[in-house]
Write an enzyme that holds these catalytic residues in place. Structure first.
Site, PDB file in Angstrom:
ATOM      1  N   GLY A  34     -50.042   4.654  -3.423  1.00 28.27           N
ATOM      2  CA  GLY A  34     -49.333   5.222  -4.571  1.00 28.27           C
ATOM      3  C   GLY A  34     -50.255   6.118  -5.370  1.00 28.27           C
ATOM      4  O   GLY A  34     -51.465   6.194  -5.117  1.00 28.27           O
ATOM      5  N   LEU A  35     -49.671   6.769  -6.352  1.00 30.85           N
ATOM      6  CA  LEU A  35     -50.417   7.703  -7.203  1.00 30.85           C
ATOM      7  C   LEU A  35     -51.513   6.982  -7.989  1.00 30.85           C
ATOM      8  O   LEU A  35     -51.443   5.763  -8.195  1.00 30.85           O
ATOM      9  CB  LEU A  35     -49.462   8.350  -8.208  1.00 30.85           C
ATOM     10  CG  LEU A  35     -48.405   9.304  -7.657  1.00 30.85           C
ATOM     11  CD1 LEU A  35     -47.389   9.634  -8.762  1.00 30.85           C
ATOM     12  CD2 LEU A  35     -49.052  10.582  -7.131  1.00 30.85           C
ATOM     13  N   SER A  36     -52.480   7.736  -8.463  1.00 29.27           N
ATOM     14  CA  SER A  36     -53.473   7.196  -9.382  1.00 29.27           C
ATOM     15  C   SER A  36     -52.745   6.682 -10.629  1.00 29.27           C
ATOM     16  O   SER A  36     -51.877   7.377 -11.172  1.00 29.27           O
ATOM     17  CB  SER A  36     -54.456   8.310  -9.767  1.00 29.27           C
ATOM     18  OG  SER A  36     -55.401   7.826 -10.684  1.00 29.27           O
ATOM     19  N   GLY A  37     -53.041   5.461 -11.027  1.00 31.45           N
ATOM     20  CA  GLY A  37     -52.406   4.880 -12.211  1.00 31.45           C
ATOM     21  C   GLY A  37     -51.073   4.212 -11.935  1.00 31.45           C
ATOM     22  O   GLY A  37     -50.425   3.691 -12.848  1.00 31.45           O
ATOM     23  N   SER A  38     -50.635   4.211 -10.662  1.00 32.02           N
ATOM     24  CA  SER A  38     -49.333   3.593 -10.356  1.00 32.02           C
ATOM     25  C   SER A  38     -49.408   2.063 -10.448  1.00 32.02           C
ATOM     26  O   SER A  38     -48.400   1.399 -10.699  1.00 32.02           O
ATOM     27  CB  SER A  38     -48.850   4.027  -8.964  1.00 32.02           C
ATOM     28  OG  SER A  38     -49.787   3.664  -7.974  1.00 32.02           O
ATOM     29  N   GLY A  39     -50.610   1.516 -10.212  1.00 30.39           N
ATOM     30  CA  GLY A  39     -50.770   0.057 -10.318  1.00 30.39           C
ATOM     31  C   GLY A  39     -51.314  -0.603  -9.054  1.00 30.39           C
ATOM     32  O   GLY A  39     -51.261  -1.828  -8.926  1.00 30.39           O
ATOM     33  N   LYS A  40     -51.857   0.170  -8.125  1.00 25.96           N
ATOM     34  CA  LYS A  40     -52.357  -0.391  -6.852  1.00 25.96           C
ATOM     35  C   LYS A  40     -53.428  -1.459  -7.078  1.00 25.96           C
ATOM     36  O   LYS A  40     -53.326  -2.566  -6.553  1.00 25.96           O
ATOM     37  CB  LYS A  40     -52.961   0.720  -5.960  1.00 25.96           C
ATOM     38  CG  LYS A  40     -52.015   1.852  -5.625  1.00 25.96           C
ATOM     39  CD  LYS A  40     -52.700   2.896  -4.761  1.00 25.96           C
ATOM     40  CE  LYS A  40     -53.882   3.592  -5.392  1.00 25.96           C
ATOM     41  NZ  LYS A  40     -53.565   4.404  -6.590  1.00 25.96           N
ATOM     42  N   SER A  41     -54.466  -1.120  -7.850  1.00 23.89           N
ATOM     43  CA  SER A  41     -55.575  -2.067  -8.063  1.00 23.89           C
ATOM     44  C   SER A  41     -55.096  -3.289  -8.825  1.00 23.89           C
ATOM     45  O   SER A  41     -55.449  -4.420  -8.488  1.00 23.89           O
ATOM     46  CB  SER A  41     -56.700  -1.412  -8.870  1.00 23.89           C
ATOM     47  OG  SER A  41     -57.168  -0.281  -8.210  1.00 23.89           O
ATOM     48  N   SER A 108     -54.278   6.826  -0.402  1.00 28.89           N
ATOM     49  CA  SER A 108     -53.844   7.113   0.979  1.00 28.89           C
ATOM     50  C   SER A 108     -52.623   8.039   0.957  1.00 28.89           C
ATOM     51  O   SER A 108     -51.525   7.630   1.337  1.00 28.89           O
ATOM     52  CB  SER A 108     -53.576   5.828   1.767  1.00 28.89           C
ATOM     53  OG  SER A 108     -52.924   4.829   1.037  1.00 28.89           O
TER      54      SER A 108
HETATM   55  N1  LIG Z   1     -59.365  14.263  -6.942  1.00 31.30           N
HETATM   56  C1  LIG Z   1     -59.008  12.969  -7.060  1.00 31.30           C
HETATM   57  N2  LIG Z   1     -57.774  12.589  -6.684  1.00 31.30           N
HETATM   58  C2  LIG Z   1     -57.416  11.300  -6.793  1.00 31.30           C
HETATM   59  N3  LIG Z   1     -58.246  10.307  -7.242  1.00 31.30           N
HETATM   60  C3  LIG Z   1     -59.495  10.647  -7.623  1.00 31.30           C
HETATM   61  C4  LIG Z   1     -59.923  11.988  -7.545  1.00 31.30           C
HETATM   62  N4  LIG Z   1     -61.201  12.040  -7.989  1.00 31.30           N
HETATM   63  C5  LIG Z   1     -61.554  10.805  -8.318  1.00 31.30           C
HETATM   64  N5  LIG Z   1     -60.544   9.942  -8.097  1.00 31.30           N
HETATM   65  C6  LIG Z   1     -60.686   8.479  -8.247  1.00 31.30           C
HETATM   66  O1  LIG Z   1     -60.755   7.977  -6.912  1.00 31.30           O
HETATM   67  C7  LIG Z   1     -59.747   7.013  -6.681  1.00 31.30           C
HETATM   68  C8  LIG Z   1     -58.985   7.332  -5.389  1.00 31.30           C
HETATM   69  O2  LIG Z   1     -59.758   7.057  -4.278  1.00 31.30           O
HETATM   70  P1  LIG Z   1     -59.060   6.702  -2.895  1.00 31.30           P
HETATM   71  O3  LIG Z   1     -60.160   6.387  -1.955  1.00 31.30           O
HETATM   72  O4  LIG Z   1     -58.027   5.680  -3.122  1.00 31.30           O
HETATM   73  O5  LIG Z   1     -58.347   8.092  -2.526  1.00 31.30           O
HETATM   74  S1  LIG Z   1     -57.750   8.553  -1.122  1.00 31.30           S
HETATM   75  O6  LIG Z   1     -57.015   7.417  -0.542  1.00 31.30           O
HETATM   76  O7  LIG Z   1     -58.847   8.965  -0.251  1.00 31.30           O
HETATM   77  O8  LIG Z   1     -56.864   9.683  -1.436  1.00 31.30           O
HETATM   78  C9  LIG Z   1     -58.790   7.073  -7.842  1.00 31.30           C
HETATM   79  O9  LIG Z   1     -58.478   5.717  -8.093  1.00 31.30           O
HETATM   80  P2  LIG Z   1     -57.026   5.221  -8.533  1.00 31.30           P
HETATM   81  O10 LIG Z   1     -56.807   5.860  -9.885  1.00 31.30           O
HETATM   82  O11 LIG Z   1     -57.207   3.728  -8.615  1.00 31.30           O
HETATM   83  O12 LIG Z   1     -56.000   5.612  -7.532  1.00 31.30           O
HETATM   84  C10 LIG Z   1     -59.569   7.757  -8.956  1.00 31.30           C
HETATM   85  O13 LIG Z   1     -60.179   6.781  -9.770  1.00 31.30           O
HETATM   86  N1  LIG Z   2     -45.794  -3.356 -13.808  1.00 35.23           N
HETATM   87  C1  LIG Z   2     -47.052  -2.926 -13.705  1.00 35.23           C
HETATM   88  N2  LIG Z   2     -47.720  -3.060 -12.527  1.00 35.23           N
HETATM   89  C2  LIG Z   2     -48.996  -2.596 -12.412  1.00 35.23           C
HETATM   90  N3  LIG Z   2     -49.683  -2.007 -13.412  1.00 35.23           N
HETATM   91  C3  LIG Z   2     -49.061  -1.851 -14.611  1.00 35.23           C
HETATM   92  C4  LIG Z   2     -47.739  -2.294 -14.782  1.00 35.23           C
HETATM   93  N4  LIG Z   2     -47.371  -2.000 -16.054  1.00 35.23           N
HETATM   94  C5  LIG Z   2     -48.431  -1.400 -16.631  1.00 35.23           C
HETATM   95  N5  LIG Z   2     -49.466  -1.325 -15.768  1.00 35.23           N
HETATM   96  C6  LIG Z   2     -50.772  -0.737 -16.083  1.00 35.23           C
HETATM   97  O1  LIG Z   2     -50.910   0.478 -15.359  1.00 35.23           O
HETATM   98  C7  LIG Z   2     -52.282   0.689 -15.036  1.00 35.23           C
HETATM   99  C8  LIG Z   2     -52.427   0.834 -13.531  1.00 35.23           C
HETATM  100  O2  LIG Z   2     -53.777   1.088 -13.230  1.00 35.23           O
HETATM  101  P1  LIG Z   2     -54.408   0.740 -11.820  1.00 35.23           P
HETATM  102  O3  LIG Z   2     -54.001  -0.629 -11.397  1.00 35.23           O
HETATM  103  O4  LIG Z   2     -55.868   1.050 -11.924  1.00 35.23           O
HETATM  104  O5  LIG Z   2     -53.646   1.796 -10.888  1.00 35.23           O
HETATM  105  P2  LIG Z   2     -54.144   2.486  -9.546  1.00 35.23           P
HETATM  106  O6  LIG Z   2     -55.070   1.506  -8.855  1.00 35.23           O
HETATM  107  O7  LIG Z   2     -52.895   2.757  -8.777  1.00 35.23           O
HETATM  108  O8  LIG Z   2     -54.854   3.732  -9.975  1.00 35.23           O
HETATM  109  C9  LIG Z   2     -53.065  -0.512 -15.576  1.00 35.23           C
HETATM  110  O9  LIG Z   2     -53.595  -0.183 -16.823  1.00 35.23           O
HETATM  111  C10 LIG Z   2     -51.963  -1.582 -15.697  1.00 35.23           C
HETATM  112  O10 LIG Z   2     -52.262  -2.532 -16.691  1.00 35.23           O
END
Ligand SMILES: Nc1ncnc2c1ncn2[C@@H]1O[C@H](COP(=O)(O)OS(=O)(=O)O)[C@@H](OP(=O)(O)O)[C@H]1O
Ligand SMILES: Nc1ncnc2c1ncn2[C@@H]1O[C@H](COP(=O)(O)OP(=O)(O)O)[C@@H](O)[C@H]1O
Length: 199
Positions: A34-41, A108
């Protein structure tokens, strides 16, 4: 084609099935995408906590963390993202072979790369979890301030802004994190694992 030559596969003495018997459960990969910030971690760690508390053998591989070590040589261009996912697929396969339930939290973004990883596993071992959240919600959450930086042109190839995200066509599980709570999401994933007799 790999560059290693003159190598021979050595069959392991202990089979995956023997490890399943010892652990009392099967192994699989929960592939969160999923997108960055979607909640994967957040979800991968919440599921891992629940599994661990229930005495199941589990572990998390997280994109940010893996890019601090094993994959620190990779950037965010398409080729390096593909190599990132290829390596994680191989590592996840080792964890599944070791009898564990592995949760991977990587953007991914490319369907083809995820499907290649899927093809490395036996049926029911690869569980694609689409962490679905509208981009505007991810951008408001912006837990690491990356969307703000990307909008300011400080991060090139940022997923959803200047680099694509291809949503799964047929994921095993969809979690809508803008409407589902973390607890509801964990429950949905654990129920799925039970329905497939992995737990
Ligand atoms: N350009 C760019 N695009 C997206 N994300 C970025 C980028 N640069 C740094 N980050 C940080 O790296 C995390 C994503 O790494 P991934 O290994 O999951 O990415 S990928 O699967 O290879 O696309 C991503 O983590 P998440 O926010 O948890 O998704 C970011 O913290
Ligand atoms: N229902 C939910 N499921 C997962 N995360 C949520 C939810 N509602 C709010 N959040 C918040 O959204 C953010 C997701 O961040 P993170 O887990 O780092 O996402 P990702 O790994 O996809 O970048 C966290 O701050 C989390 O607390």
């Amino acid at each position: 084609m790999g560059k290693s030559t003159n190598i021979t596969w050595h069959k392991a003495t202990i089979t995956k099935q023997e490890r399943h018997r010892l652990n009392g459960h099967k192994s699989c990969v929960l592939w969160f995408t999923g997108l960055s910030g979607s909640g994967k971690s957040t979800l991968a760690n919440a599921v891992d906590r629940e599994l661990h508390d229930q005495q199941y053998k589990s572990y998390v591989l997280d994109g940010d963390n893996i890019r601090h070590g094993l994959n620190k040589d990779l950037s965010f261009n398409k080729e390096d993202r593909q190599e990132n996912i290829r390596r994680i697929g191989e590592v996840a396969k080792l964890f599944v072979d070791s009898g564990q339930i592995i949760s991977t939290a990587f953007i991914s973004p490319f369907r083809e790369d995820r499907d290649i990883v899927r093809g490395m596993f036996e049926p029911n071992e690869f569980i694609e979890v689409f962490v679905n959240c509208p981009m505007d919600v991810c951008e408001v959450r912006d837990p690491k301030g990356l969307y703000k930086k990307a909008r300011n042109g400080e991060i090139p190839n940022f997923t959803g802004i200047s680099s694509p995200y291809e949503a799964p066509a047929n994921p095993e599980i969809i979690i809508q994190t803008d409407t589902f709570s973390i607890d509801q999401s964990v429950e949905k994933i654990i129920s799925y694992l039970k329905s497939k007799k992995i737990l």
